[in-house]
Design an enzyme around this catalytic site. Structure first.
Site, PDB file in Angstrom:
ATOM      1  N   SER A 140      35.747 -45.098  14.726  1.00 56.16           N
ATOM      2  CA  SER A 140      34.994 -43.957  14.187  1.00 56.16           C
ATOM      3  C   SER A 140      35.124 -42.760  15.109  1.00 56.16           C
ATOM      4  O   SER A 140      35.297 -42.910  16.325  1.00 56.16           O
ATOM      5  CB  SER A 140      33.513 -44.322  14.073  1.00 56.16           C
ATOM      6  N   TYR A 153      25.975 -47.286  18.175  1.00 55.33           N
ATOM      7  CA  TYR A 153      27.125 -47.262  17.257  1.00 55.33           C
ATOM      8  C   TYR A 153      28.352 -46.651  17.943  1.00 55.33           C
ATOM      9  O   TYR A 153      29.458 -47.195  17.871  1.00 55.33           O
ATOM     10  CB  TYR A 153      26.754 -46.452  16.015  1.00 55.33           C
TER      11      TYR A 153
HETATM   12  N1  LIG Z   1      31.209 -44.059   6.155  1.00 53.86           N
HETATM   13  C1  LIG Z   1      31.532 -43.361   7.210  1.00 53.86           C
HETATM   14  O1  LIG Z   1      31.315 -42.148   7.252  1.00 53.86           O
HETATM   15  C2  LIG Z   1      32.218 -44.031   8.395  1.00 53.86           C
HETATM   16  C3  LIG Z   1      32.720 -43.192   9.390  1.00 53.86           C
HETATM   17  C4  LIG Z   1      33.384 -43.752  10.456  1.00 53.86           C
HETATM   18  C5  LIG Z   1      33.565 -45.116  10.537  1.00 53.86           C
HETATM   19  N2  LIG Z   1      33.063 -45.921   9.568  1.00 53.86           N
HETATM   20  C6  LIG Z   1      33.308 -47.369   9.697  1.00 53.86           C
HETATM   21  O2  LIG Z   1      34.074 -47.806   8.598  1.00 53.86           O
HETATM   22  C7  LIG Z   1      33.770 -49.173   8.312  1.00 53.86           C
HETATM   23  C8  LIG Z   1      33.390 -49.292   6.846  1.00 53.86           C
HETATM   24  O3  LIG Z   1      32.252 -48.477   6.622  1.00 53.86           O
HETATM   25  P1  LIG Z   1      31.682 -48.138   5.173  1.00 53.86           P
HETATM   26  O4  LIG Z   1      31.234 -46.744   5.230  1.00 53.86           O
HETATM   27  O5  LIG Z   1      32.604 -48.605   4.128  1.00 53.86           O
HETATM   28  O6  LIG Z   1      30.372 -49.070   5.240  1.00 53.86           O
HETATM   29  P2  LIG Z   1      29.538 -49.831   4.106  1.00 53.86           P
HETATM   30  O7  LIG Z   1      28.199 -50.071   4.700  1.00 53.86           O
HETATM   31  O8  LIG Z   1      29.617 -49.130   2.798  1.00 53.86           O
HETATM   32  O9  LIG Z   1      30.327 -51.227   3.999  1.00 53.86           O
HETATM   33  C9  LIG Z   1      30.351 -52.109   5.079  1.00 53.86           C
HETATM   34  C10 LIG Z   1      30.591 -53.516   4.578  1.00 53.86           C
HETATM   35  O10 LIG Z   1      30.556 -54.380   5.718  1.00 53.86           O
HETATM   36  C11 LIG Z   1      29.796 -55.516   5.395  1.00 53.86           C
HETATM   37  N3  LIG Z   1      29.222 -56.113   6.605  1.00 53.86           N
HETATM   38  C12 LIG Z   1      28.148 -55.700   7.318  1.00 53.86           C
HETATM   39  N4  LIG Z   1      27.911 -56.549   8.335  1.00 53.86           N
HETATM   40  C13 LIG Z   1      28.861 -57.507   8.275  1.00 53.86           C
HETATM   41  C14 LIG Z   1      29.142 -58.671   9.029  1.00 53.86           C
HETATM   42  N5  LIG Z   1      28.361 -59.034  10.072  1.00 53.86           N
HETATM   43  N6  LIG Z   1      30.200 -59.428   8.686  1.00 53.86           N
HETATM   44  C15 LIG Z   1      30.962 -59.100   7.633  1.00 53.86           C
HETATM   45  N7  LIG Z   1      30.736 -58.027   6.844  1.00 53.86           N
HETATM   46  C16 LIG Z   1      29.694 -57.244   7.169  1.00 53.86           C
HETATM   47  C17 LIG Z   1      28.729 -55.029   4.423  1.00 53.86           C
HETATM   48  O11 LIG Z   1      28.195 -56.106   3.662  1.00 53.86           O
HETATM   49  C18 LIG Z   1      29.510 -54.008   3.612  1.00 53.86           C
HETATM   50  O12 LIG Z   1      30.107 -54.606   2.483  1.00 53.86           O
HETATM   51  C19 LIG Z   1      32.666 -49.569   9.286  1.00 53.86           C
HETATM   52  O13 LIG Z   1      33.223 -50.219  10.401  1.00 53.86           O
HETATM   53  C20 LIG Z   1      32.087 -48.227   9.696  1.00 53.86           C
HETATM   54  O14 LIG Z   1      31.477 -48.304  10.963  1.00 53.86           O
HETATM   55  C21 LIG Z   1      32.380 -45.415   8.504  1.00 53.86           C
END
Ligand SMILES: NC(=O)c1ccc[n+]([C@@H]2O[C@H](COP(=O)([O-])OP(=O)(O)OC[C@H]3O[C@@H](n4cnc5c(N)ncnc54)[C@H](O)[C@@H]3O)[C@@H](O)[C@H]2O)c1
Length: 274
Positions: A140, A153
């Protein structure tokens, strides 16, 4: 172009992970769609299969070593090998440093960093005998900049970025390439839950592209890194952030359209077109 490749994706029941699983399957890979939410994982896998792809769903909590191992094992028992692993599962919190507890730190690091480590380790064990593999970690921008509320985070994602570098150095000569994709603000459920109106306004102000990204825009970069086109890319970080990291001073230049940040304090939705 990923025909004959087998991939595992964590946190693929929704959001970016779902888009990544779909993108890899669309390019011909067989995909193990995993998520701690078993129903969501199985639904995404079923949808991919309905669209003509090859996928199977599995419940995996990445922070549990036995489940991380089971993910890699299923790829091999179901599809014969494991070539591509994407560490996408992540959880988030936005809490000031003074309010962040030991439990917050342990919970976030346990999933985002230790969970990614466990899954990558299990995957690499399957890749080493074939002298071929791709590991892609979803970190991220919060792991690169000191954002408010990001002590737990941000640290987890900074750690993941460094883990990428160490893994890439140790594994490149063995045919395993490890890279990092760092999204900025992406319109997913996580962002909807974590970003209040002030956060959204700040992002719209600071991102030169003036919008959130989409899960598919992240998935496209992951699919590239998983492909043969990225055969000399290792230890790299690809930011998918609309220019956020590169941005310096942004101001209105008279007569030059598109250079002004939004002026009003009006609420803007999280949609990528906002
Ligand atoms: N959305 C953003 O703006 C953003 C920005 C930078 C990085 N990210 C990263 O991208 C990745 C995906 O994020 P997203 O926005 O799609 O999130 P989201 O919350 O929409 O989806 C995350 C998924 O991970 C699953 N999850 C949570 N804990 C878990 C565990 N212990 N084991 C297995 N699965 C688990 C959840 O059930 C969910 O389906 C994450 O690593 C997040 O940190 C997101």
């Amino acid at each position: 172009m990923l025909e004959k490749r087998v991939a595992t994706v964590t946190g693929a029941g929704r959001g970016m992970g779902e888009a990544i699983a779909r993108a890899l399957a669309a390019k011909g890979a067989s995909v193990v769609v995993s998520d701690v939410d078993e129903v969501a994982a199985r639904k995404v896998a079923a949808d991919i299969s309905k669209d003509g792809g090859k996928a199977i769903g599995l419940r995996v909590d990445v922070s549990r070593e036995a489940e991380a191992n089971a993910l890699a094992d299923l790829a091999v028992s179901e599809f014969g090998q494991l070539d591509i692993h994407v560490n996408n599962a992540g959880i988030s919190t936005t809490k000031l440093f003074v309010d962040t507890t030991k439990e917050d730190m342990e919970r976030i690091l346990g999933v985002n960093l230790i969970g990614a480590f466990l899954c990558a380790k299990a995957a690499v064990e399957k890749m080493l005998p074939n002298s071929y593999g791709r590991v892609i970690n979803i970190a991220s921008l919060s792991g690169q900049r000191g954002g408010i509320g990001r002590s737990a985070y941000g640290v987890s994602k900074a750690g993941l970025e460094l883990l990428t570098k160490v893994m890439s150095v140790e594994l490149a000569a063995k045919g395993i390439l490890v890279n990092n994709v760092a999204p900025g603000a992406i319109a997913t459920q996580m962002a909807i839950e974590q970003h209040d109106s002030n956060t959204r306004e700040a992002y719209h102000f600071l991102i030169p592209q003036r919008r959130y990204g989409t899960p598919e825009e992240v998935a496209n970069v992951v699919a590239f890194l998983a492909s043969a086109d990225a055969s000399h890319v290792s230890g790299a970080t690809f930011n998918v952030d609309g220019g956020f990291l590169s941005a310096g001073l942004m101001f209105e230049k008279e007569g030059v359209e598109g250079m002004a940040p939004p002026k009003s304090k009006t609420e803007k939705g999280i949609s990528q077109n906002a």
